[in-house]
Motif scaffolding. Structure first.
Motif, PDB file in Angstrom:
ATOM      1  N   GLU A   1     -97.227 -19.968  84.564  1.00  0.00           N
ATOM      2  CA  GLU A   1     -97.346 -19.777  83.184  1.00  0.00           C
ATOM      3  C   GLU A   1     -95.654 -19.901  82.523  1.00  0.00           C
ATOM      4  O   GLU A   1     -95.651 -20.455  81.625  1.00  0.00           O
TER       5      GLU A   1
ATOM      6  N   SER B   1    -105.838 -30.019  82.047  1.00  0.00           N
ATOM      7  CA  SER B   1    -105.634 -28.601  82.206  1.00  0.00           C
ATOM      8  C   SER B   1    -104.548 -27.974  81.273  1.00  0.00           C
ATOM      9  O   SER B   1    -104.507 -26.724  81.154  1.00  0.00           O
TER      10      SER B   1
ATOM     11  N   LYS C   1    -105.158 -26.353  77.750  1.00  0.00           N
ATOM     12  CA  LYS C   1    -105.861 -24.880  77.800  1.00  0.00           C
ATOM     13  C   LYS C   1    -105.121 -23.869  78.626  1.00  0.00           C
ATOM     14  O   LYS C   1    -105.053 -22.816  77.973  1.00  0.00           O
ATOM     15  N   THR C   2    -104.460 -24.454  79.472  1.00  0.00           N
ATOM     16  CA  THR C   2    -103.765 -23.214  80.184  1.00  0.00           C
ATOM     17  C   THR C   2    -102.341 -22.715  79.435  1.00  0.00           C
ATOM     18  O   THR C   2    -102.089 -21.684  79.324  1.00  0.00           O
TER      19      THR C   2
ATOM     20  N   SER D   1    -102.359 -22.940  76.023  1.00  0.00           N
ATOM     21  CA  SER D   1    -103.220 -21.894  75.043  1.00  0.00           C
ATOM     22  C   SER D   1    -103.248 -20.612  75.617  1.00  0.00           C
ATOM     23  O   SER D   1    -102.829 -19.546  74.659  1.00  0.00           O
ATOM     24  N   ARG D   2    -103.981 -20.544  76.603  1.00  0.00           N
ATOM     25  CA  ARG D   2    -104.118 -19.053  77.483  1.00  0.00           C
ATOM     26  C   ARG D   2    -102.974 -18.433  77.533  1.00  0.00           C
ATOM     27  O   ARG D   2    -102.734 -17.201  77.290  1.00  0.00           O
ATOM     28  N   THR D   3    -101.804 -19.207  77.991  1.00  0.00           N
ATOM     29  CA  THR D   3    -100.596 -18.551  78.301  1.00  0.00           C
ATOM     30  C   THR D   3     -99.712 -18.064  77.012  1.00  0.00           C
ATOM     31  O   THR D   3     -99.427 -16.789  77.009  1.00  0.00           O
TER      32      THR D   3
ATOM     33  N   GLN E   1    -101.291 -17.159  74.491  1.00  0.00           N
ATOM     34  CA  GLN E   1    -102.122 -15.757  73.973  1.00  0.00           C
ATOM     35  C   GLN E   1    -101.503 -14.643  74.805  1.00  0.00           C
ATOM     36  O   GLN E   1    -101.589 -13.589  74.225  1.00  0.00           O
ATOM     37  N   LYS E   2    -101.529 -14.785  75.967  1.00  0.00           N
ATOM     38  CA  LYS E   2    -101.186 -13.833  77.188  1.00  0.00           C
ATOM     39  C   LYS E   2     -99.564 -13.444  76.608  1.00  0.00           C
ATOM     40  O   LYS E   2     -99.478 -12.166  76.501  1.00  0.00           O
TER      41      LYS E   2
END
Length: 142
Positions: free
Chosen positions: A92, A118, A121-122, A124-126, A128-129
Motif C-alpha cells: 500500500e 487491480s 481498486k487497490t 482506491s481502498r488504500t 480510503q484507509k
C-alpha cells in the motif's frame, strides 16, 4: 527519500541498485524495461531496509525531518501524512508513493508486479484507509 527519509541511506540504496543492475546486465541478463526495473528494485531495497529497521509501525525519523522554507502548517501536514503513510502495509505504501509521484496505473502495475486491473481498486481502498488513519490522528484533510 519518501520511504527512507535518510539521505545517506538513500544514497547507499541507489548505489546498490545500480551496481546490481550493472552486474546483471554485464552477465548477459536482459532487462526489458530498465526504468520500471530500476524503480521496482529501488523500492524493494527500501522495503528491505525498512523491514530490517522495523519502521513499518512507527516512523522514527519524523523528529529528524529538516524544516524547509515552508509555512509551519505545510510542514505539520507533511509530517502527519508521512506518519499516516508509515502505518500502511508495504505494498500500500508503494502504491501511494508511486501515485503521488504521478506514475501511471500501468507503470504502478509493472513496478509492483500487480495486475493492471487491480491497481485502481487497490489504490482506491488504500486512499480510503489513509483517510481513516488521518481521521484517527484527528486530522481532517478537507
Amino acid at each position: 527519500m519518501k520511504m527512507v527519509h535518510e539521505e545517506t541511506i538513500v544514497d547507499d540504496i541507489v548505489q546498490e541498485v545500480f551496481v546490481y543492475y550493472f552486474e546483471k546486465t554485464t552477465n548477459g541478463h536482459k532487462v526489458n524495461h530498465p526504468p520500471s526495473w530500476l524503480a521496482r528494485a529501488t523500492m524493494n531495497k527500501c522495503v528491505d531496509y525498512l523491514r530490517h529497521r522495523e519502521k513499518f509501525t512507527q516512523l522514527n525519523t519524523v523528529s529528524e525531518l529538516t524544516i524547509e522554507e515552508k509555512p509551519f502548517e505545510i510542514n505539520q501536514t507533511d509530517v502527519l501524512l508521512k506518519q499516516a503513510i508509515s502505518k500502511l502495509k508495504p505494498l500500500e505504501m508503494k502504491i501511494v508513493i508511486l501515485y503521488s509521484e504521478e506514475y501511471s496505473y500501468k507503470e504502478i502495475a509493472q513496478i509492483t508486479k500487480m495486475n493492471f486491473s487491480s491497481v485502481g481498486k487497490t489504490l482506491s481502498r488504500t486512499l480510503q484507509k489513509l483517510k481513516e488513519i488521518l481521521k484517527k490522528m484527528n486530522y481532517e484533510m478537507y
